[in-house]
Design an enzyme around this catalytic site. Sequence first.
Site, short mmCIF file in Angstrom:
data_model
loop_
_atom_site.label_atom_id
_atom_site.label_comp_id
_atom_site.label_asym_id
_atom_site.label_seq_id
_atom_site.Cartn_x
_atom_site.Cartn_y
_atom_site.Cartn_z
CB CYS A 1 -0.99 -0.03 1.16
SG CYS A 1 -2.40 1.09 0.89
CG HIS B 1 -3.90 -3.35 3.50
ND1 HIS B 1 -2.66 -2.97 3.96
CD2 HIS B 1 -4.52 -2.20 3.09
CE1 HIS B 1 -2.53 -1.66 3.85
NE2 HIS B 1 -3.64 -1.18 3.32
#
Length: 512
Positions: free
Chosen positions: A340, A434
């Site tokens: 991310c 994630h």
Amino acid sequence: MSGGLLVAGTTSDAGKSVLTAGICRWLRRRGVRVAPFKAQNMSNNSAVVVGPDGRGGEIGRAQAMQAAACGVAPDLRFNPVLLKPGSDHASQVVLLGEAVDTLTASNFRELRPRLAGTAYAALAELRAAYDVVICEGAGSPAEINLRVGDYVNMGLARHAGLPTIVVGDIDRGGVFASMFGTVALLDPADQALVAGFVINKFRGDLGLLQPGLDILHRVTGRPTYGVLPWELDLWLDAEDSLAYGRVLGRPAAPRGTDWLDVAVVRLPRISNATDVEALATEPGVRVRLTVEPAELAAADLVVLPGSKSTVADLAWLRETGLADAVSAHAAAGRPLLGICGGFQMLARAIHDPVESRQGSVPGLGLLPIEVTFDPRKTVRRAAGTAAGDVPVHGYEIHHGVVSAADPALPPLLRYADGTGEGARLGAVHGTHWHGAFESDVFRRRFLTEAARLAGRAGFKVAPDTAFADARERTLDLLGDLVEEHLDTDALWRLVESGPPSGLPFIPPGAPQ
């Protein structure tokens, strides 16, 4: 029935989240329809929940874990207000899963009625739908500077008539003073809801502790419902970012002849640090969070995790010398992973008119991509494949999107429709997903490749490690601890009947 309980704490990280989860698992075992609730959570560790309208929304990671303890699907109402700090002075406000505003000291009073109303309404709906709702407080109820307008701790307890137990971490020291002081700083109406205490993280002889428990009972008129022992196996699904320098879990011995050493950069605004916990469940994988460039130099695999403030944390990397250490690690052909915000830092350039509002800044230049921040936040579950046939599941929470990339750059993952996601170039890997490493086969293949790139020929992945089973064992352990070490009959009476009558007032009390 429509029972309830508030688990408050003497401090942040006193054990509220794990005790709430343990009580939830205990009640589920009794056949009770139970749900967790945290009116307001301040954390950058979040999970994605699909709302009633089919869109993804965010709740605190701990509430998703507590939902699993209850055996129910996560619900946006379990954490109606999520505050995600982007700096020391501002937090993104996520209301029932959707980012709606930015909270600062200047607009707190203006926003508070809306946040409180949303939280109260969510709790009312949950109490109508479940037998019991176990609520978790935030910080400490004795933060008297915040008591006016509080809707998370005693404000919530007063609103809903909830009996309250206070948990304290004895490992920090001063637990008796903090428990007594917590009650004594509350006004009479708040004190009337505080039924008793739970001691957390005790190691030693209970006989030596008992005199203190007896005195605490005498001076407060409230019992201690039990003493939870220190338990090393409770480390999954952390509520807050993990302390740097700490090795995650208890690494099992390697299946081969080599260990694999993983260094995770502990960014100032680290987000979803829980991503690396799946790596730490593998035998022979040692995972630690660090801020030391020397530890990156010694690591086999370096991880740049998520960040709530990508540009600011990238500047911090450069200021601390960690950026040079990351680049040197990659230049040596050793594996590097960005997740991310960490993935975004690997780009040639970051264009950010949204989060930092700094415009265009150079990235680390380790992947031939550019990242642009979109005002619309991407929040969704994700599913697809890696390496052609390996199933992967995860979730996305980000403003930054890849706006330009070398067309020859291979993706790290693919969505179910075949669209590429993330990137890999040599030993450098990046993804916005994630939770991807909770997919067991993908995790094993990635670690095998990382070991090859790091020259750890003797490292072998275990063929039978299942992350979902590890999480379930943790939840069962929490339930066991509650059943074995707490007075569950007394807890049940609180849940069923509410606060005991006649609890004494402890002076001086806060003025009403």
